[in-house]
Design a protein around this motif. Structure first.
Motif, short mmCIF file in Angstrom:
data_model
loop_
_atom_site.label_atom_id
_atom_site.label_comp_id
_atom_site.label_asym_id
_atom_site.label_seq_id
_atom_site.Cartn_x
_atom_site.Cartn_y
_atom_site.Cartn_z
N LEU A 44 0.83 -1.21 0.00
CA LEU A 44 0.00 0.00 0.00
C LEU A 44 0.86 1.25 0.00
O LEU A 44 1.96 1.26 0.54
N THR A 45 0.34 2.30 -0.61
CA THR A 45 1.01 3.63 -0.56
C THR A 45 0.07 4.59 0.17
O THR A 45 0.28 4.89 1.34
N THR A 46 -0.99 5.00 -0.51
CA THR A 46 -1.98 5.86 0.14
C THR A 46 -3.16 5.06 0.67
O THR A 46 -4.12 5.63 1.19
N GLY A 47 -3.09 3.73 0.52
CA GLY A 47 -4.18 2.87 0.96
C GLY A 47 -4.17 2.67 2.47
O GLY A 47 -3.39 3.26 3.21
N ARG A 48 -5.09 1.79 2.92
CA ARG A 48 -5.25 1.57 4.36
C ARG A 48 -5.57 0.11 4.63
O ARG A 48 -6.29 -0.53 3.85
N LEU A 49 -5.03 -0.39 5.71
CA LEU A 49 -5.31 -1.76 6.15
C LEU A 49 -5.98 -1.73 7.51
O LEU A 49 -5.46 -1.10 8.44
N ILE A 50 -7.11 -2.40 7.63
CA ILE A 50 -7.80 -2.55 8.91
C ILE A 50 -7.53 -3.97 9.39
O ILE A 50 -7.92 -4.94 8.72
N GLY A 51 -6.87 -4.11 10.53
CA GLY A 51 -6.57 -5.44 11.08
C GLY A 51 -7.44 -5.72 12.29
O GLY A 51 -7.47 -4.94 13.24
N ILE A 52 -8.18 -6.82 12.24
CA ILE A 52 -9.12 -7.18 13.32
C ILE A 52 -8.69 -8.50 13.94
O ILE A 52 -8.35 -9.45 13.23
N ASP A 53 -8.72 -8.60 15.27
CA ASP A 53 -8.53 -9.89 15.93
C ASP A 53 -9.24 -9.86 17.28
O ASP A 53 -9.31 -8.82 17.93
N ARG A 54 -9.76 -11.02 17.68
CA ARG A 54 -10.46 -11.11 18.96
C ARG A 54 -9.49 -11.45 20.09
O ARG A 54 -9.87 -11.46 21.26
N ASP A 55 -8.24 -11.77 19.75
CA ASP A 55 -7.23 -12.17 20.73
C ASP A 55 -6.31 -10.98 21.03
O ASP A 55 -5.54 -10.57 20.16
N PRO A 56 -6.38 -10.40 22.23
CA PRO A 56 -5.55 -9.24 22.55
C PRO A 56 -4.05 -9.51 22.38
O PRO A 56 -3.29 -8.62 21.99
N LYS A 57 -3.60 -10.74 22.67
CA LYS A 57 -2.19 -11.08 22.51
C LYS A 57 -1.78 -11.00 21.04
O LYS A 57 -0.69 -10.53 20.71
N ALA A 58 -2.64 -11.47 20.18
CA ALA A 58 -2.36 -11.41 18.75
C ALA A 58 -2.27 -9.96 18.28
O ALA A 58 -1.38 -9.59 17.50
N LEU A 59 -3.19 -9.13 18.76
CA LEU A 59 -3.19 -7.71 18.37
C LEU A 59 -1.89 -7.02 18.78
O LEU A 59 -1.32 -6.24 18.02
N LYS A 60 -1.43 -7.31 20.00
CA LYS A 60 -0.20 -6.68 20.49
C LYS A 60 0.99 -7.09 19.63
O LYS A 60 1.79 -6.26 19.20
N ALA A 61 1.09 -8.41 19.36
CA ALA A 61 2.20 -8.90 18.54
C ALA A 61 2.12 -8.36 17.12
O ALA A 61 3.14 -7.99 16.52
N ALA A 62 0.91 -8.30 16.57
CA ALA A 62 0.73 -7.78 15.20
C ALA A 62 1.12 -6.31 15.12
O ALA A 62 1.72 -5.87 14.14
#
Length: 311
Positions: A44-62
């Motif tokens: 992506l350059t001007t684009g956007r990525l929305i990352g969703i996860d139900r696991d807080p540990k995964a979100l932190k690592a991501a």
């Protein structure tokens, strides 16, 4: 905390399937270790990525892994089945691609204390989101025997489901089943000698079934099939990896229904429902891992990728 490493399945195939535009908006609904997401974000350059996860540990690592792309990434703690609500909250009307990898992340399986594994002793938990109320302990100790039999048979395709459900009921009437290895012991006790000699661990199917029930995994897949296509822009792609025949059936039927459009009975001479196809299938058959990937990651063997494009 175990470091959150997860081997991304069908990585190249997913990136190709999403047909990424540098200025597009993309959703990774099952962020995990961000293996797929990091490859999306770097394109992506001007684009956007929305990352969703139900696991807080995964979100932190991501978040750590995606730090180089922080200017184009938004992370959200939610269930992928709520993808429409997440996008509404962010004020995003449509996206150019949605990716879902429905496999349980390797760290979730490998961290003994989370109770997913039948190989190590831990409290019966199995929640992907530790904020959820229902645990494996609740399912095993409070659900009626007949409901246990049903989920073991339907979700785990366990042929000894009646015997295992009865054994669980007998044991919990004595005292609650509290740990993973206690449950393994009960499952073993219910199975005939020939089943215990099979190559596959005797508790594998039962643990899978209980995990699916605890996290309402099939309900989530059913809902996301209803809400994801309307959130795609024209030409946007929906790519979903499944690892279980029940999930794959929901995805396959959902995409086929969206591609078909008309719901009139076959005997009707003309269409009266007026429903038009919403998507086209990019591949009639699921995309599967090649031999090279299977050698690197045996867990990829049951992975199936299905892709459709919004019309």
């Amino acid at each position: 905390m175990t470091e959150f490493h997860h081997v991304s399945v069908l990585l190249d195939e997913c990136i190709q399937a999403l047909n990424i535009k540098p200025d597009g908006i993309y959703v990774d609904g099952t962020l995990g270790g961000a293996g797929h997401s990091s490859q999306i974000a770097k394109r992506l350059t001007t684009g956007r990525l929305i990352g969703i996860d139900r696991d807080p540990k995964a979100l932190k690592a991501a978040g750590e892994r995606l730090a180089p792309y922080a200017d184009r990434v938004t992370l959200v703690h939610s269930n992928f089945s709520q993808i429409d609500k997440v996008l509404d909250d962010l004020g995003i009307e449509g996206v150019d691609g949605i990716l879902l990898d429905l496999g349980v992340s390797s760290p979730q399986l490998d961290e003994a204390e989370r109770g997913f594994s039948y190989m190590a002793d831990a409290p019966l938990d199995m929640r992907m989101d530790s904020g959820d109320s229902l645990t494996a302990y609740d399912v095993v100790n409070t659900w009626p025997k007949e409901e246990l039999r049903r989920i073991l048979y339907e979700y785990g395709e366990e042929r000894y489901a009646p015997q295992i459900a009865s054994a669980i009921e007998r044991r919990r009437n004595d005292k609650p089943i509290e740990t993973t290895l206690e449950l393994v012991d009960v499952i073993r006790s219910a199975m005939p000698p020939q089943a215990l000699r099979e190559k596959q661990h005797p508790a594998k199917r039962s643990f899978q079934a209980i995990r699916i029930a605890v996290n309402d995994e099939l309900g989530a897949v059913g809902r996301v099939m209803e809400v994801s296509v309307p959130k795609l822009n024209k030409g946007g792609r929906l790519a979903i990896i499944t690892f279980h025949s029940l999930e794959d059936r929901i995805v396959k039927n959902g995409m086929a229904s969206a591609a078909k459009g008309c719901t009139c009975p076959p005997e009707f001479p003309v269409c009266v429902c007026g429903n038009k196809p919403k998507v086209k299938l990019i591949s009639r058959k699921p995309i599967v891992s090649g031999e090279e990937e299977l050698q690197r990651n045996p867990r990829a063997r049951s992975a199936k990728l299905r892709v459709c494009e919004k019309l």
